[in-house]
Design a protein around this motif. Structure first.
Motif, PDB file in Angstrom:
ATOM      1  N   PRO A   1     -25.352  26.303 -25.773  1.00  0.00           N
ATOM      2  CA  PRO A   1     -26.716  26.664 -25.616  1.00  0.00           C
ATOM      3  C   PRO A   1     -27.021  28.173 -25.838  1.00  0.00           C
ATOM      4  O   PRO A   1     -28.293  28.297 -26.198  1.00  0.00           O
ATOM      5  N   GLU A   2     -26.458  28.930 -25.457  1.00  0.00           N
ATOM      6  CA  GLU A   2     -26.568  30.530 -25.834  1.00  0.00           C
ATOM      7  C   GLU A   2     -26.969  30.646 -27.157  1.00  0.00           C
ATOM      8  O   GLU A   2     -27.897  31.450 -27.767  1.00  0.00           O
ATOM      9  N   HIS A   3     -25.931  30.238 -28.201  1.00  0.00           N
ATOM     10  CA  HIS A   3     -26.253  30.349 -29.729  1.00  0.00           C
ATOM     11  C   HIS A   3     -27.455  29.504 -29.949  1.00  0.00           C
ATOM     12  O   HIS A   3     -28.343  30.184 -30.688  1.00  0.00           O
ATOM     13  N   LEU A   4     -27.729  28.368 -29.407  1.00  0.00           N
ATOM     14  CA  LEU A   4     -29.261  27.752 -29.615  1.00  0.00           C
ATOM     15  C   LEU A   4     -30.455  28.632 -29.405  1.00  0.00           C
ATOM     16  O   LEU A   4     -31.356  28.917 -30.124  1.00  0.00           O
ATOM     17  N   ALA A   5     -30.274  29.386 -28.045  1.00  0.00           N
ATOM     18  CA  ALA A   5     -31.252  30.047 -27.534  1.00  0.00           C
ATOM     19  C   ALA A   5     -31.509  31.450 -28.310  1.00  0.00           C
ATOM     20  O   ALA A   5     -32.771  31.646 -28.675  1.00  0.00           O
ATOM     21  N   LEU A   6     -30.355  31.840 -28.903  1.00  0.00           N
ATOM     22  CA  LEU A   6     -30.731  32.918 -29.774  1.00  0.00           C
ATOM     23  C   LEU A   6     -31.092  32.818 -31.423  1.00  0.00           C
ATOM     24  O   LEU A   6     -31.955  33.329 -31.922  1.00  0.00           O
ATOM     25  N   SER A   7     -30.986  31.339 -31.552  1.00  0.00           N
ATOM     26  CA  SER A   7     -31.454  30.931 -32.941  1.00  0.00           C
ATOM     27  C   SER A   7     -32.869  30.897 -32.739  1.00  0.00           C
ATOM     28  O   SER A   7     -33.565  30.749 -33.785  1.00  0.00           O
ATOM     29  N   CYS A   8     -33.491  30.604 -31.502  1.00  0.00           N
ATOM     30  CA  CYS A   8     -34.856  30.579 -31.382  1.00  0.00           C
ATOM     31  C   CYS A   8     -35.562  32.064 -30.935  1.00  0.00           C
ATOM     32  O   CYS A   8     -36.893  31.958 -30.584  1.00  0.00           O
ATOM     33  N   ALA A   9     -34.886  33.069 -30.896  1.00  0.00           N
ATOM     34  CA  ALA A   9     -35.119  34.294 -30.309  1.00  0.00           C
ATOM     35  C   ALA A   9     -35.737  35.210 -31.277  1.00  0.00           C
ATOM     36  O   ALA A   9     -35.614  35.329 -32.477  1.00  0.00           O
ATOM     37  N   SER A  10     -36.585  36.093 -30.657  1.00  0.00           N
ATOM     38  CA  SER A  10     -37.221  37.396 -31.288  1.00  0.00           C
ATOM     39  C   SER A  10     -36.542  38.312 -30.235  1.00  0.00           C
ATOM     40  O   SER A  10     -37.461  38.808 -29.169  1.00  0.00           O
ATOM     41  N   HIS A  11     -35.245  38.519 -30.279  1.00  0.00           N
ATOM     42  CA  HIS A  11     -34.548  39.709 -29.368  1.00  0.00           C
ATOM     43  C   HIS A  11     -35.012  41.065 -29.545  1.00  0.00           C
ATOM     44  O   HIS A  11     -35.531  41.619 -30.608  1.00  0.00           O
ATOM     45  N   GLN A  12     -34.751  41.844 -28.566  1.00  0.00           N
ATOM     46  CA  GLN A  12     -34.973  43.306 -28.844  1.00  0.00           C
ATOM     47  C   GLN A  12     -33.768  44.227 -28.985  1.00  0.00           C
ATOM     48  O   GLN A  12     -33.612  45.312 -28.991  1.00  0.00           O
ATOM     49  N   GLY A  13     -32.835  43.509 -29.558  1.00  0.00           N
ATOM     50  CA  GLY A  13     -31.610  44.493 -30.060  1.00  0.00           C
ATOM     51  C   GLY A  13     -30.681  44.906 -29.003  1.00  0.00           C
ATOM     52  O   GLY A  13     -30.072  45.651 -29.111  1.00  0.00           O
ATOM     53  N   ALA A  14     -30.817  44.490 -27.828  1.00  0.00           N
ATOM     54  CA  ALA A  14     -29.981  44.880 -26.665  1.00  0.00           C
ATOM     55  C   ALA A  14     -28.512  44.356 -26.733  1.00  0.00           C
ATOM     56  O   ALA A  14     -28.168  43.417 -27.660  1.00  0.00           O
ATOM     57  N   ALA A  15     -27.498  44.842 -26.124  1.00  0.00           N
ATOM     58  CA  ALA A  15     -26.176  44.675 -26.236  1.00  0.00           C
ATOM     59  C   ALA A  15     -25.938  43.109 -25.929  1.00  0.00           C
ATOM     60  O   ALA A  15     -25.203  42.530 -26.547  1.00  0.00           O
TER      61      ALA A  15
ATOM     62  N   GLY B   1     -32.476  42.258 -42.893  1.00  0.00           N
ATOM     63  CA  GLY B   1     -32.781  43.841 -43.217  1.00  0.00           C
ATOM     64  C   GLY B   1     -32.655  44.335 -41.869  1.00  0.00           C
ATOM     65  O   GLY B   1     -32.728  43.721 -40.688  1.00  0.00           O
ATOM     66  N   PRO B   2     -32.312  45.510 -41.681  1.00  0.00           N
ATOM     67  CA  PRO B   2     -31.999  46.407 -40.616  1.00  0.00           C
ATOM     68  C   PRO B   2     -33.284  46.735 -39.899  1.00  0.00           C
ATOM     69  O   PRO B   2     -34.247  46.625 -40.365  1.00  0.00           O
ATOM     70  N   GLN B   3     -33.213  46.896 -38.527  1.00  0.00           N
ATOM     71  CA  GLN B   3     -34.274  47.203 -37.692  1.00  0.00           C
ATOM     72  C   GLN B   3     -33.977  47.878 -36.524  1.00  0.00           C
ATOM     73  O   GLN B   3     -32.715  47.649 -35.840  1.00  0.00           O
ATOM     74  N   LYS B   4     -34.844  49.090 -36.190  1.00  0.00           N
ATOM     75  CA  LYS B   4     -34.246  50.017 -34.910  1.00  0.00           C
ATOM     76  C   LYS B   4     -34.312  49.030 -33.694  1.00  0.00           C
ATOM     77  O   LYS B   4     -35.640  48.097 -33.494  1.00  0.00           O
ATOM     78  N   PRO B   5     -33.658  48.811 -32.827  1.00  0.00           N
ATOM     79  CA  PRO B   5     -33.576  48.100 -31.659  1.00  0.00           C
ATOM     80  C   PRO B   5     -34.727  48.578 -30.800  1.00  0.00           C
ATOM     81  O   PRO B   5     -34.858  49.552 -30.610  1.00  0.00           O
ATOM     82  N   SER B   6     -35.500  47.706 -30.035  1.00  0.00           N
ATOM     83  CA  SER B   6     -36.538  48.173 -29.423  1.00  0.00           C
ATOM     84  C   SER B   6     -36.159  48.043 -27.835  1.00  0.00           C
ATOM     85  O   SER B   6     -36.895  48.713 -27.132  1.00  0.00           O
TER      86      SER B   6
ATOM     87  N   ASN C   1     -31.771  43.423 -36.062  1.00  0.00           N
ATOM     88  CA  ASN C   1     -32.941  42.807 -36.362  1.00  0.00           C
ATOM     89  C   ASN C   1     -33.312  41.791 -35.313  1.00  0.00           C
ATOM     90  O   ASN C   1     -32.428  40.929 -34.751  1.00  0.00           O
ATOM     91  N   ASN C   2     -34.683  41.637 -34.958  1.00  0.00           N
ATOM     92  CA  ASN C   2     -34.772  40.786 -33.882  1.00  0.00           C
ATOM     93  C   ASN C   2     -34.762  39.355 -34.162  1.00  0.00           C
ATOM     94  O   ASN C   2     -34.574  38.370 -33.220  1.00  0.00           O
ATOM     95  N   CYS C   3     -34.540  39.189 -35.310  1.00  0.00           N
ATOM     96  CA  CYS C   3     -34.365  37.723 -36.044  1.00  0.00           C
ATOM     97  C   CYS C   3     -32.964  37.420 -36.287  1.00  0.00           C
ATOM     98  O   CYS C   3     -32.683  36.514 -37.021  1.00  0.00           O
TER      99      CYS C   3
END
Length: 330
Positions: A71-85, A108-113, A133-135
């Motif tokens: 379920p953690e993988h699946l949640a991440l597959s739906c995520a727009s995360h902020q690049g936290a650890a 593409g690379p993205q600065k973590p929010s 990247n948030n995606c």
């Protein structure tokens, strides 16, 4: 009505300073419109609000089970995360388990929010990479499906089997043929639908018909989002805070340019809204108001009040104004 309606107001002192217009739809599991505001047939790009639709083939294909996704993988597959650890560490392990590396991403690379993650990179003298990247969770899902299918490395191309599968799921769930597609911030195609189509898809995620592969996939994704709101966005973010405020009963997801959706499994309802000017704070306020209206979010919860009635502070911490839901909306 074919015009957007006032949804969110910004007051400074006793003057209405700004007004955000928008469209919104609530659909039931049969795909019927329960209630709407503005133009329910307005065609939009859902942006990241539709990541759970893009993730359906990951499960339906058998790839998720073949690679032991949790379920953690699946949640991440739906995520727009902020690049936290909490996000990037899990994505890195996911890539390792696939035998792949960050260079296999096409987002593409993205600065973590996330502030801590950003400061850690600065102290280490490192540049952000694609894993931030948030995606990157969505793209990890794409890579998993791609490896399972044994297809080419350019999985983000619109005619690649991974994206053809994503488009097919998207059109089946919205009940509409995508008239347009654009390239999203993460370089994957994003397909168009009406606000009603997007709400219909969310209602079908909320209460999928039958017990087949599609129903099981939808349920697993929604359950994963509700169980792991911290992975879907992150600390301080509306998706995470509001899902926590509803005790995991509802899944919600934002998208760029002020799109927001909600999945209400107990009610069998789906919600979608679009703020015309792309204002994120207005989209957050509007979805909170809809959730309160339908009885799944307590209007007095601090996270609801933060979005719907929050004070506007200046750099000195002075309260200069406030957000308000327009009487024309709810």
């Amino acid at each position: 009505m074919t015009q957007p309606i006032p949804m969110v107001e910004i007051w400074r002192g006793d003057l209405l300073e700004s007004q955000h217009m928008g469209h919104a739809v609530v659909c039931d599991a049969d795909g019927q419109v329960v209630e709407s505001w503005g133009d329910d047939e307005k065609v939009i790009y859902p942006r990241s609000s539709c990541k759970m639709l893009q993730a359906l083939p990951l499960i339906e294909s058998g790839a998720a089970d073949a690679y032991g996704l949790t379920p953690e993988h699946l949640a991440l597959s739906c995520a727009s995360h902020q690049g936290a650890a909490i996000h990037t560490d899990r994505v890195q392990v996911w890539l390792n388990d696939l035998g792949l590396s960050v260079s296999d991403f096409r987002c593409g690379p993205q600065k973590p929010s996330d502030k801590d993650a950003h400061e850690a990179l600065v102290r280490a003298g490192k540049e952000p990479c694609q894993i931030h990247n948030n995606c990157s969770g969505k793209h990890s899902g794409f890579l998993t499906l791609n490896k399972h299918l044994g297809t080419g490395s350019e999985y983000g191309e619109v005619d690649h089997p991974v994206q053809r599968a994503a488009r097919a799921s998207f059109e089946e769930m919205t009940g509409e043929t995508a008239e347009f597609y654009g390239i999203d911030g993460c370089s994957a195609p994003n397909f168009s639908t009406s606000v009603t189509g997007l709400a219909r898809a969310m209602a079908r995620m909320a209460r999928p018909s039958g017990t087949g592969v599609r129903a099981q996939a939808a349920t697993r994704l929604v359950d994963a989002m509700r169980a792991h709101p911290d992975l879907v966005a992150g600390e301080g973010r509306a998706c995470t805070e509001l899902m926590r405020a509803m005790d995991g009963k509802v899944a919600i997801k934002t998208g760029a340019e002020a799109v927001f959706v909600a999945i209400l499994p107990e009610q069998g309802l789906g919600m979608a809204l679009k703020i015309v000017d792309g204002g994120t704070r207005a989209a957050e306020a509007a979805i909170a108001a809809l959730l309160v209206k339908y009885g799944v979010l307590d209007a007095n919860h601090p996270m609801a009040r933060k979005r719907m009635h929050g004070p506007i502070l200046n750099w000195n911490g002075l309260n200069t104004g406030h957000i308000r839901i327009s009487p024309a909306f709810i």
